[in-house]
Write a protein that holds these residues in place. Sequence first.
Motif, mmCIF file in Angstrom:
data_model
loop_
_atom_site.group_PDB
_atom_site.id
_atom_site.type_symbol
_atom_site.label_atom_id
_atom_site.label_comp_id
_atom_site.label_asym_id
_atom_site.label_seq_id
_atom_site.Cartn_x
_atom_site.Cartn_y
_atom_site.Cartn_z
ATOM 1 N N ARG A 241 0.815 -1.053 0.006
ATOM 2 C CA ARG A 241 0.048 0.041 -0.163
ATOM 3 C C ARG A 241 0.777 1.125 -0.022
ATOM 4 O O ARG A 241 1.867 1.377 0.690
ATOM 5 N N ARG A 244 -1.403 7.275 1.379
ATOM 6 C CA ARG A 244 -2.689 8.169 1.106
ATOM 7 C C ARG A 244 -2.832 9.376 0.814
ATOM 8 O O ARG A 244 -2.224 10.277 1.553
ATOM 9 N N LYS A 246 -4.848 13.038 -0.444
ATOM 10 C CA LYS A 246 -6.108 13.716 -0.107
ATOM 11 C C LYS A 246 -7.248 13.250 -0.735
ATOM 12 O O LYS A 246 -7.314 13.124 -2.233
ATOM 13 N N GLU A 248 -8.648 10.201 -0.640
ATOM 14 C CA GLU A 248 -8.749 8.833 -0.682
ATOM 15 C C GLU A 248 -8.602 8.140 0.630
ATOM 16 O O GLU A 248 -8.148 8.487 1.510
ATOM 17 N N GLU A 249 -9.315 7.020 0.593
ATOM 18 C CA GLU A 249 -9.521 6.428 2.157
ATOM 19 C C GLU A 249 -8.510 5.391 2.370
ATOM 20 O O GLU A 249 -8.027 5.264 3.443
ATOM 21 N N GLU A 250 -7.924 4.745 1.272
ATOM 22 C CA GLU A 250 -6.768 4.003 1.419
ATOM 23 C C GLU A 250 -5.707 4.295 -0.039
ATOM 24 O O GLU A 250 -6.226 4.850 -0.871
#
Length: 413
Positions: A241, A244, A246, A248-250
């Motif tokens: 991953r 993150r 701005k 965006e949740e993930e």
Amino acid sequence: MRSAKKQTKKTIKDNNKNKKKRRRHDDAIIESNYQEEDGEKEEEDKEKEEAWACSICTFVNNRNTGSMCAMCGSKRRRVEMNEKSKKRKREKRKQGGGEEGDASACATSTTSSLTDGLSSSLSSPSAPPVKKNNGEEREHDHDDDDAKEDDDLNQSVEQEPIPLTLGECKKHPIYAVEHFLTKFQVIRPKGKEHIVGTIISKGKVYHVYRRCNVHTLQSREKWIRSLRQVKEGEDPVKLVRGRRRKGEEEGQQIALFGEWQTNRWKRPKINQDGSIPRSKYGHVEVWTKGHLPLGCLHVDLPRCERIAKKLGIQFAPAMTGFEVKSGRSVPVISGIVVRGEDAEIVKMAWAEVEEDRRRKKQAAEDRMYKRLWRELITNIVVKQKIMLGTDIGYGVEIEVEEKEDEQKDGGGG
């Protein structure tokens, strides 16, 4: 009364004599102390001169150690003499006197005979070649010492014991545990035959591997920056991953690849229509000179895009890195990428345009300075006339009247 005065004078004289004797005694003691200190300093200097530092491990050896280093066992390398040692040798020669003179005369005669013999042997065709000592032997010895030192270090690394606790494996230079690896690291190959040892901590078993089996993974874009590209049909080793952004949740998933999944990056060629190959974002990534397309050059000059557009030359913006602005990474565009035959044309045109621009800027600055001087002088003249009570002038009176009319109109409104 007279006898008392005589006695007092005698006592005063005696006291003065005793003071002088004490002063002389103290001066003698001080001089002896100074002489002792000088002798100690000379002895320390002699010890420092006789002590020597090893050129490999920099360990300072005493004179009793001899020509071998007490730390690493390497031989001592002779260095040029200091000024003090040179002075001592000169003094010894002076003390020798006539004996050294006779010896020097014998030495000169022998050296002259040797030089004559060498010249005759060199002139003959069957003479063997003479070896010249230009420091090659010393360099060879130095290389041998370095090789020995590397072998010793490798042996010490191989003999390094395996850590017994989990904390010792963290940031260990030789051994590694998968528990302490980052998300961009992986152990490969990973099998039973490559396990060096095991550590049991809090009821869990951790396998110990060698640090040489730890590899760093990178994304496709990062491998391109290192002049390598991922092979076709290769599956990513890991999916990680990212950060993150701005709104965006993930974070987005990033595919990571190892160096064994890459090949040498091939530089792209110029297209058939003469255009320069670009990325999907419309620019050329110029991380190094090796990232330029074949037959292209990077022209890093300010305002060179306008010149290329006016001349009708094919170009592409050059992206040389990223910078952070308002919490986001923004590409940095510096210069353009053009074909090799068009680079000189762009540079010559840029020089002419910049010279013309400089002249215009200088002319504008001159006009501005003249206007400011004119305003300053007129203001000084007006002030002087007002102070003297003389007539200001026709032009000035008109300006004053216009200002008064404007004030009346503004007040009436």
